[in-house]
Design an enzyme around this catalytic site. Sequence first.
Site, PDB file in Angstrom:
ATOM      1  N   ARG A 184       0.821  -1.235   0.000  1.00  0.00           N
ATOM      2  CA  ARG A 184       0.000   0.000   0.000  1.00  0.00           C
ATOM      3  C   ARG A 184       0.849   1.277   0.000  1.00  0.00           C
ATOM      4  NH1 ARG A 184      -3.060  -3.178   3.722  1.00  0.00           N
ATOM      5  NH2 ARG A 184      -4.787  -4.125   2.595  1.00  0.00           N
ATOM      6  N   LYS A 220       2.293  10.962 -11.356  1.00  0.00           N
ATOM      7  CA  LYS A 220       1.301  10.156 -12.079  1.00  0.00           C
ATOM      8  C   LYS A 220       1.936   8.814 -12.419  1.00  0.00           C
ATOM      9  CE  LYS A 220      -1.841  13.332 -14.345  1.00  0.00           C
ATOM     10  NZ  LYS A 220      -2.319  13.832 -15.646  1.00  0.00           N
ATOM     11  N   GLU A 276       6.845  17.296 -26.083  1.00  0.00           N
ATOM     12  CA  GLU A 276       6.413  17.771 -24.754  1.00  0.00           C
ATOM     13  C   GLU A 276       6.975  19.172 -24.470  1.00  0.00           C
ATOM     14  OE1 GLU A 276       4.199  16.467 -22.829  1.00  0.00           O
ATOM     15  OE2 GLU A 276       4.067  14.369 -23.448  1.00  0.00           O
ATOM     16  N   LYS A 307       6.539  22.509 -14.782  1.00  0.00           N
ATOM     17  CA  LYS A 307       5.704  21.387 -14.347  1.00  0.00           C
ATOM     18  C   LYS A 307       5.585  21.372 -12.825  1.00  0.00           C
ATOM     19  CE  LYS A 307       4.229  16.780 -14.731  1.00  0.00           C
ATOM     20  NZ  LYS A 307       4.144  15.546 -15.459  1.00  0.00           N
ATOM     21  N   GLU A 318      -4.970  16.981 -10.172  1.00  0.00           N
ATOM     22  CA  GLU A 318      -5.649  17.361 -11.419  1.00  0.00           C
ATOM     23  C   GLU A 318      -7.133  17.657 -11.235  1.00  0.00           C
ATOM     24  OE1 GLU A 318      -3.998  15.497 -14.966  1.00  0.00           O
ATOM     25  OE2 GLU A 318      -6.030  15.447 -15.753  1.00  0.00           O
ATOM     26  N   ARG A 324      -3.762  21.390 -13.466  1.00  0.00           N
ATOM     27  CA  ARG A 324      -2.836  20.355 -13.952  1.00  0.00           C
ATOM     28  C   ARG A 324      -3.310  19.752 -15.272  1.00  0.00           C
ATOM     29  NH1 ARG A 324       0.393  15.579 -10.736  1.00  0.00           N
ATOM     30  NH2 ARG A 324       1.318  14.700 -12.629  1.00  0.00           N
ATOM     31  N   ASN A 370      -2.201  18.363 -20.275  1.00  0.00           N
ATOM     32  CA  ASN A 370      -2.661  17.391 -21.274  1.00  0.00           C
ATOM     33  C   ASN A 370      -2.947  18.066 -22.614  1.00  0.00           C
ATOM     34  OD1 ASN A 370      -2.620  15.183 -19.487  1.00  0.00           O
ATOM     35  ND2 ASN A 370      -4.526  15.909 -18.569  1.00  0.00           N
ATOM     36  N   HIS A 382      -3.122  16.041 -25.753  1.00  0.00           N
ATOM     37  CA  HIS A 382      -3.077  14.621 -25.362  1.00  0.00           C
ATOM     38  C   HIS A 382      -4.359  13.853 -25.654  1.00  0.00           C
ATOM     39  CE1 HIS A 382       0.648  15.766 -23.534  1.00  0.00           C
ATOM     40  NE2 HIS A 382       0.825  14.611 -22.927  1.00  0.00           N
ATOM     41  N   HIS A 401      -3.473  10.329 -27.288  1.00  0.00           N
ATOM     42  CA  HIS A 401      -3.648   8.989 -26.719  1.00  0.00           C
ATOM     43  C   HIS A 401      -4.431   8.095 -27.674  1.00  0.00           C
ATOM     44  CE1 HIS A 401      -2.870  10.390 -22.293  1.00  0.00           C
ATOM     45  NE2 HIS A 401      -1.765  10.174 -22.969  1.00  0.00           N
ATOM     46  N   HIS A 424       4.597   8.561 -28.224  1.00  0.00           N
ATOM     47  CA  HIS A 424       3.814   9.541 -27.462  1.00  0.00           C
ATOM     48  C   HIS A 424       4.097  10.991 -27.879  1.00  0.00           C
ATOM     49  CE1 HIS A 424       1.566  11.249 -24.161  1.00  0.00           C
ATOM     50  NE2 HIS A 424       2.644  11.893 -23.747  1.00  0.00           N
TER      51      HIS A 424
HETATM   52  N1  GLY Z   1       1.830  14.269 -17.986  1.00  0.00           N
HETATM   53  C1  GLY Z   1       0.836  15.113 -17.482  1.00  0.00           C
HETATM   54  C2  GLY Z   1       0.838  15.227 -16.000  1.00  0.00           C
HETATM   55  O1  GLY Z   1       1.761  14.787 -15.347  1.00  0.00           O
HETATM   56  O2  GLY Z   1      -0.081  15.760 -15.438  1.00  0.00           O
END
Ligand code: GLY
Length: 340
Positions: free
Chosen positions: A112, A134, A176, A204, A214, A218, A222, A225, A229, A241
């Site tokens: 956990r 993430k 990116e 970032k 998010e 945040r 994306n 994206h 995706h 990607h």
């Molecule tokens: N790759 C997008 C994020 O980390 O929110």
Amino acid sequence: MTTHQIKVALGDRSYAVLVGHGVINQLETMLPKSAKRAVVITQKNVALQPKLKIPSTTIVIGDGEEHKNMQTIEMIAEKFAEFGLTRNDVVIGVGGGMVTDIAGFAAASWHRGTAVVHVATSLVGMVDAAIGGKTGVNIAQGKNLVGAFWQPSGVICDLDALETLPQREMRCGLGEVAKYHFLTGDDLLALEMSERIARCVEIKARIVAADERESGGRALLNYGHTLAHALERSSNFSLAHGEAVAVGMIFAAHLAHAMQRIGTPRVEEHYRVIGETYGLKVKPDEKIERRELIDLMHHDKKAVSGLTFVLDGPSGIEIVSGVAEAHLMQAFDAMQLNEK
Ligand code: GLY
């Protein structure tokens, strides 16, 4: 040589990101004091490997998105058990975004929650994937649909790893970096490589510190994206990607134009920045099928109230929900993609 240290400020879960040549030698300083042993998760062609003083074992995972799945997590968990990894120990992800996403998720799930430190060895990993917690894996219905937010205890971006990085992977990273260009307006290509990476990490880190999970800002990370995706999945990941993000940002510009959020000059700016300045492809070589892409976009994590995109507009780049399929069709028409 300059080393940059950037803090991701998340209270008692704050951590440092080190950017520079040879910074892998500082990895030990990032391991939790409680760690008596470490499991390194990596891939076979990763240029850098850490030298550790504590006992460790290495798990080599397969190359390619088809290995970014629950079977790999199960295999890793079984190896953790065989090695006797405890919750006080540490997992170290050494590789590109796929490795750090998997290592992070395995660490988040093991007992956990076990500490993880990332050593990012690709440009995508350094400017994006390894930062911000993430983690996750793919399932048949879409990318990264199973995962957790699990912040690392530290991140190493050793520029030595980029010296042997294949050209195509460098281009993916630039996809990116171009995203940060549109989010901030910064001329990132004017900076030399370590400054550029450090600046991307700073951007970032600021966004993650303000909205770790998010629920707001945040999601702007994306940009490009939603289509990206879907393109990755529909091409069976032959489109990488960063390449897909570049095309996805062009699509987002056409979509914003179709919705009368931006004018033609701003669409042209997207072509100029992505295609000319960053030298990235503005449409895929592969043939696409609109219906398939739209169905895939409905499974996107952002699609909580209809099709959701990050779109440019009069107040800058923002989240837009409930996008009509008619507007998607106009954007597809404008891009003149090769259709199946
Ligand atoms: N790759 C997008 C994020 O980390 O929110």
